[in-house]
Design a protein around this motif. Sequence first.
Motif, PDB file in Angstrom:
ATOM      1  N   SER A 429      36.716 -16.425  18.163  1.00 55.67           N
ATOM      2  CA  SER A 429      36.699 -17.568  17.226  1.00 55.67           C
ATOM      3  C   SER A 429      37.891 -18.859  17.560  1.00 55.67           C
ATOM      4  N   CYS A 430      37.353 -19.661  18.109  1.00 49.61           N
ATOM      5  CA  CYS A 430      38.121 -20.951  18.571  1.00 49.61           C
ATOM      6  C   CYS A 430      37.931 -22.212  18.016  1.00 49.61           C
ATOM      7  N   LEU A 434      38.066 -26.092  21.351  1.00 45.49           N
ATOM      8  CA  LEU A 434      38.186 -25.124  22.181  1.00 45.49           C
ATOM      9  C   LEU A 434      36.941 -24.114  22.313  1.00 45.49           C
ATOM     10  N   SER A 436      34.931 -20.223  23.500  1.00 47.05           N
ATOM     11  CA  SER A 436      35.187 -19.086  24.167  1.00 47.05           C
ATOM     12  C   SER A 436      34.620 -18.848  25.387  1.00 47.05           C
ATOM     13  N   CYS A 442      39.791 -18.443  24.332  1.00 49.28           N
ATOM     14  CA  CYS A 442      39.694 -19.808  23.931  1.00 49.28           C
ATOM     15  C   CYS A 442      40.274 -20.754  24.818  1.00 49.28           C
TER      16      CYS A 442
END
Length: 968
Positions: A429-430, A434, A436, A442
Amino acid sequence: MGSRNGQLVVIIFIQIWIATAQNRDGKFNSFSAVLQALKEAWQKSVPPSWNVGSDPCRDSWEGIICTNSRVTSIYLTSMQLTGGLPGDIGQLSELQILALSYNPGLTGSLTPAIGNLKKLTNLVLVGCSFSGPIPDTLGNLERLIILSLNSNRFTGSIPASIGNLKNLYWLDLTENQLTGSLPVSNGTIPGLDMLTHAKHFHLGDNQLSGNIPPRLFNSNMSLLHLLFENNKFTGSIPSTLGLVRSLEVVRLDRNSLTGIVPTNINNLINVTEMFLSNNQLTGQVPNFTGMNFLNYLDLSNNDFSASDIPSWFSSLQSLTTLKMQNTNLQGQLPVGLFNIPQLQNVDLSNNKVNGTLNIGSNPSSQLQLVDLRTNEIAAFTQRRQYTIGLILVGNPICMESGVTDKYCSLPTNTSTSYSTPPNNCVPASCGLGLVSSPNCKCAYPYRGSFFFKAPSFSWLGNTTIYESLRDSLMKFFRKSQFPVDSVSLMNPSRNLDDYLVLNLEIFPSSTLSFNRTGILWLGFVLSNQTFKPSKDFNTYTFTAQNYDNFLPEVSVEGRPKQKSSNTGVGVIVGSAVGGCVLVVLLAVAGMYVFRQKGRAERAKQQSRPFALWDPTSGSGGVPQLKGARSFTFEEVRKYTSNFSEINNIGAGGYGMVYRGSLPNGQLIAIKRAQQGSTQGGLEFKTEIELLSRVHHKNVVGLIGFCFDQGEQMLVYEYIVNGTLKDSLSGRSGIRLDWMRRLKIALGAARGLQYLHDLADPPIIHRDVKTNNILLDERLVAKVADFGLSKPLSDANRTHITTQVKGTMGYMDPEYYMTQQLTEKSDVYSFGVVMLELITARNPIEKGKYIVREVRQAMKTSKQLYGLHEVLDPTIGLGSQLKGLEMFVDVSLRCVQETGNQRPPMSEVVKEIESIMELVGLNPTTESSSSTSASYELAPGIDYNHPYSNDSLYAYSGGFLPPKLIHPQ
């Protein structure tokens, strides 16, 4: 006299010292001045390192490569530069590479001063916004190899002077606003027809007009890709196109071409993709019989009402895609069409196809879509059993009352979705922009899009082929030591130009983002075509998005870079050092003046071959030789008739290769390094040192070398029958039956055994492949090309820890993973050569690895190990292949995963000798003579000489700068 000499030496050294001090201060460095002018022209949008110091070479400005304090390369791709390209660039007389791609802020005209860069080999300005005419002065760049000006705003006509670029390999002017006709020569004016060495003409997506001149094509050309799509060409397709038999991709679609397709079009037997759609062609459907490699054929939107559906469609056994919508085609489809093994897509919509549709009981397993809408089909024999995507809307069969078959309605969803899946992990979870990565990290990826202009396939849902492309990208980045963690491919689609568009994300390793150096090299290798995809994807262009998330620039010590606040300190230190050096030089000069002249001359003569050898150039220390003869430049020039064109027998990554003759009549082959380049210096020294020590009938003989007047040349015995690769591929015209292949295997194995066990010191070749095994007049094998070889000293008798080098497909995986080189690495490569001997296939072909393919084939049948599917058909059949099983056993033992599982070369030699005895040959005589060495040469073959070994495919580790690999 001695006093005068001493005074002269003092004056010279003082002048040198003054010049050195001035250059240290940057005041008289013209190259620095040019870079400062570029910095001003680009409105200070240059990398921050350009604000450190005043000397781009000494202060390591990013994107600037120097050799001997001279700027030789400028790589500034994806740097968000803005401004124009000033005429000052023409003063960089040593510049070889200018790469400014993916800087859309670069505008204005391309300065004519660029024609002063006489040493330029690569001009890569992809995806900028340059406008105005392409300067005629480009014709002055006689060393130019890559010319990529695509995706700009150039106007006007194509300069005829480009025809002067005799070394040009890649010409890409795609996606500009060029107008006018194609220039051809007329005796006084040059033209594109003179580019006989060029492999690529990419001129699509312009506004070029007029007829395609018949004189543009001739049989001396070596073109692979001819891309003229989406222009305004008129008139007929010239029949001279059929003379260029090297062609693999032809795109003439979306023009206004008229008349019939030339009847000799099927002379282009190597073509894999043919696009003639969206013209005004008429007459009979062109006959493509004999074009056995044809994958993709698009003749849509022409008028072929003069002919019925041809029966030879089903003979095109490599076909994946047949598109002929709206061509007035009539008649009944042959059932054999649907049995083509790789067929994926048939689009014959809006024609007059009639009768009963029969797709047969065993259609291609890859068949995805048959679009026959708006035709005259009245019946379908497999009405209840078919599984393919079939569209028959608008045919009589669908006009019957109560018809509910799904083929009588249009598909509701034909879009294809694909994205590289995570590598056995849960996506992260970015935030903050960012993304993934496939490894669930990330990071800020480098993004862009591939535009593949002639893929061999049409089914966009084939995930395997995208995974193959992803794997080849990662292998390329890893072997080039690029800081890449993973890549992601997504959203395949076809655009209006019928290009395959595929989005790309490249993720950095170990950090959240790339630094500027990483981005400029990624941009360069993708714009320069250094990365080469498989034949399934063919030629491409890449467009990059801006990258806004650079890492902070750091110095070698890890601290942020700061601009020097006191350049005077450097001057003081430089002056002090210069003074000390001056004292030492004066002392040496004094000693020299009082030496006896005769003794000095003798010392000079003894050291003459290596008097200018520079260990700092990357070529190592002065070579230690045993018996190799030193030739002067004048001697070699005389032996080659002044390096005449008729004696030019090839080229490779090292340079040009010439045939010559010594005064005693002995034929020789001279490998001449590229003038003014230190590339290959270490290989030059290595081959001299090693080959001067080895003498064996199965190792190519070094006669001597030339290290004179700035030249690096190797002089070998001339091997008349070229490389083993040439014979296996059919290029040499020599037919190799099973007996001959056994003899060649034995000879090469003996050569390697000698290197491993009897040479002093023992030698690991490190690049064993069929391109480096030569065949003499009796087809005796000789191991060649020792540029990557390593000697085993007493200190490293078990292994050498070294940077990984070699050729993809032949490289030992254990060596690649551990960087520990042993003789067993050569054994692995030789095992691949043995498999290539029986299959005549490239080690890696269409994403398939020869070792895996042979192992898989062995599992399918016990008869001949199930190898019928992979065996070279020219090798012979049945009982003639006595000993094949033993041969395969030996080869597969050689390619075991770990070195301790592989036999030594001495054991391999004994095994091959046993096989030869089994088939009735005497192994004690076969390596020196051949009782069946007579062979027939195909008429008209232009034989390539073995010493033109193409090392452009060889991998040499190292991130800066990347190896320039010419596209194919």
